[in-house]
Design a protein around this motif. Sequence first.
Motif, PDB file in Angstrom:
ATOM      1  N   LYS A  52       0.806  -1.223   0.000  1.00  0.00           N
ATOM      2  CA  LYS A  52       0.000   0.000   0.000  1.00  0.00           C
ATOM      3  C   LYS A  52       0.839   1.272   0.000  1.00  0.00           C
ATOM      4  CE  LYS A  52      -3.552  -2.381   2.738  1.00  0.00           C
ATOM      5  NZ  LYS A  52      -4.331  -2.381   4.007  1.00  0.00           N
ATOM      6  N   VAL A  53       2.086   1.149   0.476  1.00  0.00           N
ATOM      7  CA  VAL A  53       2.955   2.316   0.640  1.00  0.00           C
ATOM      8  C   VAL A  53       4.245   2.082  -0.138  1.00  0.00           C
ATOM      9  CG1 VAL A  53       4.158   3.764   2.349  1.00  0.00           C
ATOM     10  CG2 VAL A  53       1.992   2.657   2.960  1.00  0.00           C
ATOM     11  N   ASP A  54       4.855   3.150  -0.634  1.00  0.00           N
ATOM     12  CA  ASP A  54       6.119   3.041  -1.362  1.00  0.00           C
ATOM     13  C   ASP A  54       7.253   2.766  -0.375  1.00  0.00           C
ATOM     14  OD1 ASP A  54       8.193   3.136  -3.143  1.00  0.00           O
ATOM     15  OD2 ASP A  54       8.223   5.328  -3.287  1.00  0.00           O
ATOM     16  N   THR A  55       7.388   1.501   0.023  1.00  0.00           N
ATOM     17  CA  THR A  55       8.406   1.094   0.993  1.00  0.00           C
ATOM     18  C   THR A  55       8.708  -0.376   0.772  1.00  0.00           C
ATOM     19  OG1 THR A  55       9.006   1.140   3.343  1.00  0.00           O
ATOM     20  CG2 THR A  55       6.756   0.445   2.806  1.00  0.00           C
ATOM     21  N   SER A  56       9.575  -0.932   1.610  1.00  0.00           N
ATOM     22  CA  SER A  56       9.904  -2.353   1.523  1.00  0.00           C
ATOM     23  C   SER A  56      10.254  -2.871   2.905  1.00  0.00           C
ATOM     24  CB  SER A  56      11.090  -2.581   0.577  1.00  0.00           C
ATOM     25  OG  SER A  56      12.284  -2.051   1.150  1.00  0.00           O
ATOM     26  N   ASP A  57      10.182  -4.177   3.057  1.00  0.00           N
ATOM     27  CA  ASP A  57      10.556  -4.792   4.328  1.00  0.00           C
ATOM     28  C   ASP A  57      11.998  -4.444   4.679  1.00  0.00           C
ATOM     29  OD1 ASP A  57      10.267  -6.765   6.553  1.00  0.00           O
ATOM     30  OD2 ASP A  57      11.765  -7.857   5.390  1.00  0.00           O
ATOM     31  N   GLU A  58      12.894  -4.509   3.714  1.00  0.00           N
ATOM     32  CA  GLU A  58      14.317  -4.218   3.963  1.00  0.00           C
ATOM     33  C   GLU A  58      14.514  -2.782   4.416  1.00  0.00           C
ATOM     34  OE1 GLU A  58      18.621  -4.584   1.644  1.00  0.00           O
ATOM     35  OE2 GLU A  58      16.754  -4.531   0.495  1.00  0.00           O
ATOM     36  N   TRP A  59      13.844  -1.844   3.758  1.00  0.00           N
ATOM     37  CA  TRP A  59      13.974  -0.420   4.098  1.00  0.00           C
ATOM     38  C   TRP A  59      13.543  -0.170   5.533  1.00  0.00           C
ATOM     39  CZ3 TRP A  59      11.269   3.869   5.705  1.00  0.00           C
ATOM     40  CH2 TRP A  59      11.808   5.121   5.393  1.00  0.00           C
ATOM     41  N   ILE A  60      12.422  -0.754   5.946  1.00  0.00           N
ATOM     42  CA  ILE A  60      11.898  -0.540   7.301  1.00  0.00           C
ATOM     43  C   ILE A  60      12.796  -1.195   8.348  1.00  0.00           C
ATOM     44  CG2 ILE A  60       9.953  -0.937   8.847  1.00  0.00           C
ATOM     45  CD1 ILE A  60       8.147  -0.938   6.327  1.00  0.00           C
ATOM     46  N   ARG A  61      13.190  -2.434   8.107  1.00  0.00           N
ATOM     47  CA  ARG A  61      14.030  -3.158   9.073  1.00  0.00           C
ATOM     48  C   ARG A  61      15.358  -2.444   9.301  1.00  0.00           C
ATOM     49  NH1 ARG A  61      13.222  -9.030   9.885  1.00  0.00           N
ATOM     50  NH2 ARG A  61      11.310  -9.686   8.844  1.00  0.00           N
ATOM     51  N   CYS A  97       4.533   6.648   8.598  1.00  0.00           N
ATOM     52  CA  CYS A  97       3.448   5.675   8.777  1.00  0.00           C
ATOM     53  C   CYS A  97       3.965   4.278   9.084  1.00  0.00           C
ATOM     54  CB  CYS A  97       2.528   5.656   7.555  1.00  0.00           C
ATOM     55  SG  CYS A  97       3.228   4.911   6.064  1.00  0.00           S
ATOM     56  N   VAL A  98       5.210   3.972   8.702  1.00  0.00           N
ATOM     57  CA  VAL A  98       5.756   2.638   8.967  1.00  0.00           C
ATOM     58  C   VAL A  98       6.219   2.475  10.407  1.00  0.00           C
ATOM     59  CG1 VAL A  98       6.504   2.420   6.578  1.00  0.00           C
ATOM     60  CG2 VAL A  98       8.134   3.238   8.300  1.00  0.00           C
ATOM     61  N   LEU A  99       6.300   3.569  11.153  1.00  0.00           N
ATOM     62  CA  LEU A  99       6.930   3.552  12.479  1.00  0.00           C
ATOM     63  C   LEU A  99       5.984   3.187  13.618  1.00  0.00           C
ATOM     64  CD1 LEU A  99       8.994   6.868  12.283  1.00  0.00           C
ATOM     65  CD2 LEU A  99       9.768   4.544  11.775  1.00  0.00           C
ATOM     66  N   PHE A 100       4.675   3.344  13.399  1.00  0.00           N
ATOM     67  CA  PHE A 100       3.750   3.311  14.528  1.00  0.00           C
ATOM     68  C   PHE A 100       2.772   2.150  14.477  1.00  0.00           C
ATOM     69  CE2 PHE A 100       5.244   7.629  14.093  1.00  0.00           C
ATOM     70  CZ  PHE A 100       5.526   7.999  15.405  1.00  0.00           C
ATOM     71  N   GLY A 101       2.271   1.798  15.650  1.00  0.00           N
ATOM     72  CA  GLY A 101       1.245   0.781  15.785  1.00  0.00           C
ATOM     73  C   GLY A 101       0.310   1.138  16.923  1.00  0.00           C
ATOM     74  N   ASP A 102      -0.695   0.314  17.131  1.00  0.00           N
ATOM     75  CA  ASP A 102      -1.707   0.534  18.167  1.00  0.00           C
ATOM     76  C   ASP A 102      -1.562  -0.507  19.273  1.00  0.00           C
ATOM     77  OD1 ASP A 102      -2.673   2.500  16.440  1.00  0.00           O
ATOM     78  OD2 ASP A 102      -4.123   1.133  15.516  1.00  0.00           O
TER      79      ASP A 102
END
Length: 321
Positions: free
Chosen positions: A26-35, A155-160
């Motif tokens: 849904k977002v212009d990102t990747s698992d590698e980028w976030i990790r 948006c990739v940084l947060f959770g509930d």
Amino acid sequence: MIRTVVTGSGSALPRNRVTNADLAEKVDTSDEWIRERTGITQRYIASDDETTGSLATAAAQAAMENAGCTIADIDLIVLATATPDRTFPATATTVQNALGGKGFPAFDIAAVCSGFLYALAAADAMIRSGMATRAIVIGAETFSRILDWEDRTTCVLFGDGAGAFIVEAQDVAEDGPGLLATKLHADGAHGNLLYVDGGPSTTGDVGKLRMKGREVFRHAVGNLAEVLREVLADAGFEPADIDWVVPHQANARILDATARKLGLPMEKVVVTVDQHANTSAASVPLAYDVARRDGRIKQGDLVMLEAMGGGFTWGATLLRA
């Protein structure tokens, strides 16, 4: 001496688990980028029928079960959140009603990611002054409601999620359990580095989260290392005396940098950011509950809680479990 003692903890997560791969669809990102940048692998996102109040209620119920008490034994609820169910009434009163409580004080505290430490300090002060004897202290958030899902840097940084403590007055020995020292700080000069661009008296709407990540990182590492030293000095301990650090789960890099500044091995740091992401005010009690349930935090352990959030606000609490 009379001291505020943690007698139970509990936590709650939404049903919906969202992995980095799910986000990448849904977002212009990747698992590698976030990790690589955050250490996060997944987070939990509230569904339409899940709210800050419902998560807080579930965490409070779990904490009461762990403490072996019921709502009839509680005379205070303090809830830390930056994402309340409504502007008012306080979400704490919603939780109070859902739990079957009535009459005793219940209020919210807003200090963003440091909110749980502010709430814990407020409950501690009320207990030590005799205004309360047993309290539920909660950190609960639905940050997914205020995220800009087109901004991949935030948006990739947060959770509930939600976490809760049961704390009560106990007459203990000097080396007994309880809250030993707390330091809280704030500096509003940096309010434009991490904020929400809306509000009832400004834009009239909720707004979205905005952050200048590089500057926040720099302030976080310095402020957290300093406040940890302050608390240890107040309580008469050294970093080596700490059994566990339970930090705000903002970013794996911040956790590592803060530990290195204090000379603490990462083996002593409770890390849940990989599983939950940043749950703001919920992150410290949520991480504490995970470590208590898996057996890491044991009775008698010296535990440091620390957090920094928008405002800036920051603080730390040293307790003996």
